[in-house]
Design a protein around this motif. Structure first.
Motif, short mmCIF file in Angstrom:
data_model
loop_
_atom_site.label_atom_id
_atom_site.label_comp_id
_atom_site.label_asym_id
_atom_site.label_seq_id
_atom_site.Cartn_x
_atom_site.Cartn_y
_atom_site.Cartn_z
N GLY A 1 0.82 -1.20 0.00
CA GLY A 1 0.00 0.00 0.00
C GLY A 1 0.85 1.24 0.00
N PHE A 2 1.87 1.22 0.82
CA PHE A 2 2.75 2.38 0.93
C PHE A 2 3.43 2.67 -0.41
N PHE A 3 3.80 1.61 -1.12
CA PHE A 3 4.50 1.79 -2.39
C PHE A 3 3.55 1.94 -3.57
N SER A 4 2.24 1.91 -3.31
CA SER A 4 1.29 1.95 -4.43
C SER A 4 1.25 3.33 -5.08
N LYS A 5 0.70 3.35 -6.30
CA LYS A 5 0.62 4.58 -7.08
C LYS A 5 -0.25 5.62 -6.35
N GLN A 6 -1.37 5.13 -5.77
CA GLN A 6 -2.31 6.05 -5.11
C GLN A 6 -1.65 6.76 -3.93
N HIS A 7 -0.78 6.05 -3.22
CA HIS A 7 -0.14 6.63 -2.04
C HIS A 7 1.06 7.50 -2.36
N SER A 8 1.41 7.57 -3.64
CA SER A 8 2.55 8.45 -3.98
C SER A 8 2.08 9.71 -4.70
N VAL A 9 0.77 9.99 -4.64
CA VAL A 9 0.26 11.24 -5.23
C VAL A 9 0.63 12.40 -4.29
N ALA A 10 1.20 13.46 -4.87
CA ALA A 10 1.66 14.60 -4.06
C ALA A 10 0.50 15.34 -3.40
N GLN A 11 0.74 15.77 -2.18
CA GLN A 11 -0.22 16.61 -1.46
C GLN A 11 0.01 18.07 -1.84
N PRO A 12 -0.97 18.93 -1.63
CA PRO A 12 -0.76 20.35 -1.95
C PRO A 12 0.48 20.89 -1.22
N GLY A 13 1.25 21.68 -1.92
CA GLY A 13 2.44 22.27 -1.30
C GLY A 13 3.72 21.52 -1.62
N TYR A 14 3.61 20.32 -2.17
CA TYR A 14 4.81 19.56 -2.53
C TYR A 14 5.52 20.29 -3.67
N SER A 15 6.82 20.52 -3.51
CA SER A 15 7.57 21.24 -4.55
C SER A 15 8.02 20.27 -5.64
N ARG A 16 7.73 20.65 -6.88
CA ARG A 16 8.14 19.77 -8.00
C ARG A 16 9.66 19.71 -8.12
N TRP A 17 10.37 20.65 -7.47
CA TRP A 17 11.84 20.65 -7.57
C TRP A 17 12.47 19.57 -6.70
N LEU A 18 11.62 18.80 -5.97
CA LEU A 18 12.14 17.63 -5.24
C LEU A 18 12.24 16.42 -6.17
N VAL A 19 11.53 16.49 -7.30
CA VAL A 19 11.50 15.32 -8.19
C VAL A 19 12.84 15.12 -8.93
N PRO A 20 13.46 16.20 -9.48
CA PRO A 20 14.75 15.95 -10.16
C PRO A 20 15.83 15.33 -9.26
N PRO A 21 16.02 15.81 -8.00
CA PRO A 21 17.03 15.12 -7.19
C PRO A 21 16.63 13.67 -6.84
#
Lengths: 464, 42
Positions: free
Chosen positions: A3-23
């Motif tokens: 569940g923790f690793f599922s696609k649904q649980h990895s959807v970003a919450q409001p406020g998540y910075s997209r600049w965390l994705v490249p690192p």
């Protein structure tokens, strides 16, 4: 856990910075890029029993060569077959599995070296590690494209630049660790494999835990899709299986394959070529420095060219690779004859930057042509072009060179024909790129198709 | 369980630390390669 690793649980919450994705993507790609530095283990692995020098029962280089070959084959296979699974389960689980495979592959290989059983290294680094390579390579690509609709090229360039940089970290790190662990009884490879397996697993796990997928309808703040649509950028989506039925897929496959074939071909002979063309003025140490410089341009080109493609357009960027590339390949023999080493190095470095750029620009090109929904899976299947080029490039170059020498051509001149043939391949690539048109609408997914998948029709997002 | 419990904005410190985490080893790798490349001009 699942569940923790599922696609649904990895959807970003409001406020998540997209600049965390490249690192997050880089923390995976910087690890798996180590594959290109595996050759630093070749010499120590031929002395596992003899330690100071090879014993009769030690492994031969030809036996060890299969480890890297297997890893690259399984990279291509897992990217091709795992891409569809990636789109289903999301990047987090895929990255986690990649971390287990790549890190675990090192641990199994350590056991293989300890027991002196080559099949365990083939299985560990070659097969399991290779699967980790393929899944790790494709896992962050579609997520990055979805987070950066305004800068698709730059986003994927950052991740794929990491694959080039991974070898730069992997090579000195391996040497450092082997120097630390070696003793009169051991070459230090077992301990090095254990440490690297642990380090790489942890780093890739951090990437898996940090990555998030954007929520439905998400767009960067203040950004709106351009009103005047570029015909070469679709807002529709083509299913992975349907993409294989379009001529565009095979033209793009050819574009990648030819660009990589030419690049790999000349990269493999760079060291010998500069020593033979500038006999007396280039030592083996400075030739190794030349290869190092090329790897820097290869890495830098991955970021530079894919970022530039956001402004130039993907098709135009490949036109530059093929047109300018063909010109540069044809000029190199002249540089050798005139003895202008500085210009020779500069031209070679430019060629390598465009070789790297070919890798990093292709995911954004795919997203433009087939849409963003399944770009990870389609990219995975297109990577078979890389595997093909990995065999084709060196074989072509070596065969042509051997043939030339057998015909009495001087060693220093034997490269000329090779360079002209590589330039010819780039001309074919230019024609393939020229032939790429937008995908016919009959291949686009309809609302009903998406309902069967997850009930969401992403094209609705673009209407906002 | 939802791993992204917080709806607060990502901390700039977290961003900086994460970028440093990838850029420091990358810079070390680039520096090691550059040192080797200097032999060409030495």
């Amino acid at each position: 856990m699942s569940g923790f690793f599922s696609k649904q649980h990895s959807v970003a919450q409001p406020g998540y910075s997209r600049w965390l994705v490249p690192p997050a993507a880089l923390s995976v790609h910087l690890c798996i890029g180590q594959a290109y530095a595996f050759s630093v283990f070749n010499d120590p692995l031929t002395r596992v029993i003899g330690v100071a020098s090879s014993a009769p029962d030690d492994w031969k280089l030809t036996t060890l060569g299969w480890i890297f070959s297997l890893a690259i084959v399984f990279l291509g296979l897992s990217a091709a077959f795992g891409g569809k699974w990636l789109e289903k389960v999301g990047p987090r689980l895929t990255m986690f599995v990649a971390a287990c495979c790549f890190g675990g592959g090192f641990l199994i290989s350590a056991l293989g070296v300890h027991l002196h059983e080559i099949w365990l290294i083939y299985l560990g680094y070659g097969v399991i590690g290779g699967i980790g390579l393929g899944l790790g390579y494709v896992s962050p690509v579609s997520t990055l494209i979805k987070w950066f609709p305004d800068r698709r090229g730059m986003a994927t360039g950052m991740a794929i630049m990491g694959f080039g940089g991974g070898a730069m970290i992997g090579a000195p790190l391996s040497v450092l660790l082997m120097d630390h662990f070696k003793s009169a009884e051991s070459v230090g490879v077992v301990q090095t494999f254990l440490v690297m397996g642990g380090l790489y697993f942890c780093s890739m796990l951090i990437g898996a835990l940090t990555i998030r997928i954007p929520p439905p309808n998400w767009q960067p703040a203040g950004w709106t899709p351009p009103l005047v649509q570029n015909k070469m950028i679709t807002d529709k989506h083509v299913h992975i299986d349907q993409a294989l039925k379009t001529p565009q897929f095979y033209l793009l496959w050819l574009v990648l394959c030819l660009n990589v074939t030419a690049g790999i071909g000349v990269l493999g002979q760079a060291s010998v070529m500069i020593q033979e063309m500038f006999k007396g003025s280039v030592t083996p140490a400075s030739a190794a420095g030349f290869v190092g410089l090329l790897s820097l341009f290869n890495m830098g080109g991955r970021f530079f060219w894919s970022s530039a493609s956001d402004y130039l357009g993907r098709k135009n960027t490949y036109f530059i690779f093929f047109a300018v590339g063909a010109g540069l390949y044809s000029t190199i023999p002249t540089m050798g004859m005139t003895g202008n080493m500085a210009l020779f190095v500069l031209l070679y470095a430019l060629i390598m930057s465009m070789y790297g750029g070919g890798f990093s620009t292709i995911p954004a090109y795919l997203a433009d042509i087939f849409g963003t929904r399944f770009v990870g899976g389609i990219h995975g299947r297109l990577l078979t072009a890389w595997s093909t080029a990995g065999v084709l490039g060196p074989v072509l170059v070596n065969y042509i060179r051997e043939y030339q020498i057998s015909q009495g051509v001087a060693k220093a001149d034997a490269y000329n024909v090779t360079m002209y043939i590589m330039a010819g391949l780039l001309v074919v690539g230019f024609i393939a790129n020229l032939s790429i048109r937008p995908v016919h609408e009959k291949h686009h997914m309809k609302h009903g198709d998406f309902d069967e998948l997850d009930g969401i029709y992403p094209a609705d997002d673009a209407d906002h | 369980m939802n791993n992204s419990e917080s709806s607060k904005s990502s901390s700039p410190w977290l961003l900086a630390v994460f970028w440093l985490y990838v850029l420091i080893p990358l810079s070390w790798g680039v520096w090691s390669t550059l040192k080797k490349a200097l032999a060409l001009f030495g």
